[in-house]
Design an enzyme around this catalytic site. Structure first.
Site, short mmCIF file in Angstrom:
data_model
loop_
_atom_site.label_atom_id
_atom_site.label_comp_id
_atom_site.label_asym_id
_atom_site.label_seq_id
_atom_site.Cartn_x
_atom_site.Cartn_y
_atom_site.Cartn_z
N LYS A 91 46.69 21.89 -76.68
CA LYS A 91 45.77 22.94 -76.24
C LYS A 91 44.69 22.43 -75.27
O LYS A 91 44.27 23.16 -74.37
CB LYS A 91 45.10 23.61 -77.44
CG LYS A 91 46.09 24.45 -78.27
CD LYS A 91 45.38 25.14 -79.44
CE LYS A 91 46.41 25.71 -80.41
NZ LYS A 91 45.78 26.43 -81.52
N ASP A 120 42.81 32.31 -80.29
CA ASP A 120 42.74 31.91 -81.71
C ASP A 120 41.52 32.52 -82.41
O ASP A 120 41.62 33.00 -83.54
CB ASP A 120 42.66 30.39 -81.83
CG ASP A 120 43.98 29.71 -81.51
OD1 ASP A 120 45.04 30.31 -81.76
OD2 ASP A 120 43.95 28.57 -81.02
#
Ligand code: ATR
Length: 262
Positions: free
Chosen positions: A66, A102
């Site tokens: 990420k 997220d």
């Protein structure tokens, strides 16, 4: 043409993203292909570049890539800039766009449980990437006070100094993980302790009304202790569905109803 999507990570076999995106697509009458893509640990950028060069429409990014995804984007959303991590990629006008869904995924999952976030005091255990990604969305959803408790206090201090100017409407505090105390509406476990099978101790002087474990599918001493107190608890599958719903909305312009997929 059917859109081509993928989730990229290492390892990737365990990912449940394809089944979620196929379920959303079926429900909403959208045709797509969504594959798992294993990138070598030193070959993330190459794999992303190839995927889009071959006509790929969008990618989800998972562990451990990420931060690398964040570093390679041409354009970042505000929440991705704050998170310093990207889990959703797409191409537009020749540029690589990155977002981080997220944190909003966690917010959507919490709201789907009918737990309120308005004017709440939240305690987050852990000060790693998972915590960094959720603070801004939690504050935008109404959290008024967030305390970050970490084993290594300097890491919580650093996180707060990085983030406090992005969330001026909330108060950010820190605490040593071994000295937990105070009263909170919600405690979120964002440490990787349960993944490594290590126990977190929640002392009786720590009071809380709800408990959310970001991990899922693993035994969690955090959840066991909250359940023993009779507090409502939930684990991270909802957050996984929530981040997928948000990514789907970015790519397809329609947002699946999270409650139908929990
Ligand atoms: P992530 O991206 O999942 O947040 P990370 O950046 O490696 O992963 O952060 C892991 C977090 O879990 C950190 O807050 C870490 O505490 P330290 O900063 O003190 O290392 C925390 N953590 C991991 N194992 C732990 C354990 N056994 N007990 C308490 N905290 C733990």
């Amino acid at each position: 043409m059917t859109g081509q999507f993928a989730v990229i990570g290492n390892p990737i076999e365990q990912s449940r993203s394809p089944e979620l995106h196929y379920a959303f697509a079926e429900k909403l009458g959208i045709e797509l292909s969504y594959q798992k893509r294993l990138a070598p640990l030193d070959g993330f950028e190459k794999s992303v570049t190839e995927f889009f060069a071959q006509g790929g429409s969008g990618m989800n990014v998972t562990v451990p890539f990420k931060e690398q995804a964040y570093a390679m984007c041409d354009v970042l959303t505000e929440r991705a800039q704050i998170a310093k991590a990207v889990n959703t990629l797409w191409k537009k006008d020749g540029q690589l766009f990155g977002d981080n869904t997220d944190g909003q995924g966690l917010v959507d999952a919490i709201l789907a449980l009918n737990w309120s976030l308005k004017n709440t005091r939240i305690l987050i255990l852990g000060a790693g990437g998972a915590t960094r990604g959720v603070i801004y969305p939690l504050v935008k959803a109404g959290a008024k006070q967030i305390t970050i408790a970490n084993r290594t206090l300097t890491r919580a201090e650093q996180l707060i100094s990085d983030l406090e100017s992005s969330v001026p409407e909330a108060q950010l505090n820190m605490m040593q993980l071994s000295k937990l105390s105070g009263e909170y509406d919600l405690v979120i476990n964002a440490t990787s302790a349960s993944l490594s099978g290590e126990a977190l101790v929640l002392p009786s002087k720590l009071k809380f009304d709800h408990a959310y474990e970001m991990a899922y599918g693993k035994p969690s001493t955090f959840i066991d202790q909250a359940k023993a107190r009779g507090v409502p608890t939930a684990e991270g599958f909802g957050m996984l569905v929530g981040q997928a719903v948000e990514a789907f909305a970015i790519w397809h312009g329609v947002k699946p109803a999270i409650k139908e997929f929990l």
